[in-house]
Structure formats: structure tokens, C-alpha cells
Design a protein around this motif. Structure first.
Motif, short mmCIF file in Angstrom:
data_model
loop_
_atom_site.label_atom_id
_atom_site.label_comp_id
_atom_site.label_asym_id
_atom_site.label_seq_id
_atom_site.Cartn_x
_atom_site.Cartn_y
_atom_site.Cartn_z
N SER A 74 0.83 -1.19 0.00
CA SER A 74 0.00 0.00 0.00
C SER A 74 0.88 1.25 0.00
N MET A 89 -0.18 4.20 0.66
CA MET A 89 -0.58 5.00 1.82
C MET A 89 0.11 4.53 3.10
N GLU A 90 0.35 3.22 3.22
CA GLU A 90 1.05 2.71 4.41
C GLU A 90 2.51 3.14 4.42
N VAL A 147 3.91 5.84 2.53
CA VAL A 147 4.11 7.27 2.37
C VAL A 147 3.16 8.09 3.25
N GLY A 148 1.95 7.63 3.42
CA GLY A 148 0.95 8.43 4.12
C GLY A 148 0.36 9.46 3.20
N ASP A 149 -0.28 10.45 3.79
CA ASP A 149 -0.90 11.50 2.99
C ASP A 149 0.15 12.37 2.32
N LYS A 161 0.99 15.94 1.37
CA LYS A 161 0.60 17.28 1.81
C LYS A 161 0.98 18.36 0.81
N GLN A 201 9.46 10.61 2.73
CA GLN A 201 8.60 9.77 1.90
C GLN A 201 9.36 9.22 0.69
N TYR A 256 3.03 -0.23 -6.31
CA TYR A 256 2.33 0.34 -5.17
C TYR A 256 0.85 0.44 -5.50
N GLU A 307 -3.12 1.54 -3.85
CA GLU A 307 -3.70 2.56 -2.97
C GLU A 307 -2.99 3.91 -3.17
N THR A 308 -2.71 4.22 -4.43
CA THR A 308 -2.15 5.53 -4.76
C THR A 308 -3.30 6.51 -4.97
#
Length: 121
Positions: free
Chosen positions: A43, A45-46, A48-50, A52, A63, A83, A85-86
Motif C-alpha cells: 500500500s 498509503m502505508e 508514504v501516508g498522505d 501534503k 517519503q 504500489y 492505494e495511490t
């Protein structure tokens, strides 16, 4: 080690002729080779996260380093990276992220809008 669906990894490794492979866990490729897992994924998101930023450089140094570390670990084993969930929206962010991931060396881009990906590249 157990793979998806409960199949022991040892059964895949020991099969001389096979038409299947594991989509390896990009977070930990211990015990995986390109013969077992030509692709590894996780994922976005897992890892890198959000995101911004709204600038050309979407990812902050932490990231970007996380992605580079995973891609290098996979490439050292001749395993491609994907990857999922981009972000898909806004479109400018999605496209910039596609460009960044491609430039960093992913083997496959995960795209919900296949026509947009085809036109972008």
C-alpha cells in the motif's frame, strides 16, 4: 512461510513447472526471489501516508527515501515493484505521482483509470 490463500511458500518453490507466483510483500522480501515473486507490492498509503504538497515535488524527503529504499531492496533481488492505494484525485497530483514513481523505477503502475494512464504515457 504462508502465502495468500494459505499455500505454503515451500510448495511454490518446490514446483518445477508452475504458472503462478506470489505477489511478494514489498515490506519484507526475506525468502523471496524473482523466480517466486517477480513483483512485490504494498500500500502506497502505508509507506508514504498522505501527500501534503501541491508542488512539483509531491513527496517530502522522508517519503521519497522510504520508496527508494523499498525499490532498491526489490531491485537487488531482480523483483519489480508496484504500489497500490495511490491517490487518484486530484488528477494533477495523480499524474505527478505516476511520473515520480516511474522515474524512481517501479515496474508496474497501479491505475484505476487505465485509459488515463495510457494517454499519460
Amino acid at each position: 512461510m504462508i502465502g495468500t490463500g494459505g499455500t505454503p511458500l515451500s510448495q511454490v518453490v518446490s514446483a518445477a513447472n508452475r504458472d503462478y507466483f506470489y505477489d511478494g510483500p514489498l515490506k519484507d522480501l526475506t525468502g523471496f526471489t524473482s523466480l517466486i515473486s517477480p513483483i512485490a507490492s504494498t500500500s502506497f498509503m502505508e509507506v508514504v501516508g498522505d501527500i501534503k504538497s501541491d508542488s512539483e515535488n509531491l513527496l517530502n524527503p522522508t517519503q521519497l527515501e522510504a520508496i527508494r529504499k523499498q525499490i532498491k531492496a526489490a531491485k537487488d533481488k531482480s523483483i519489480g515493484v508496484r504500489y497500490w492505494e495511490t491517490p487518484g484525485w486530484p488528477i494533477r497530483l495523480r499524474n505527478e505521482l505516476w511520473r515520480t514513481l516511474w522515474k524512481e523505477g517501479v515496474a508496474l503502475l497501479n491505475a484505476d483509470d487505465v485509459n488515463a494512464a495510457k494517454e499519460y504515457f
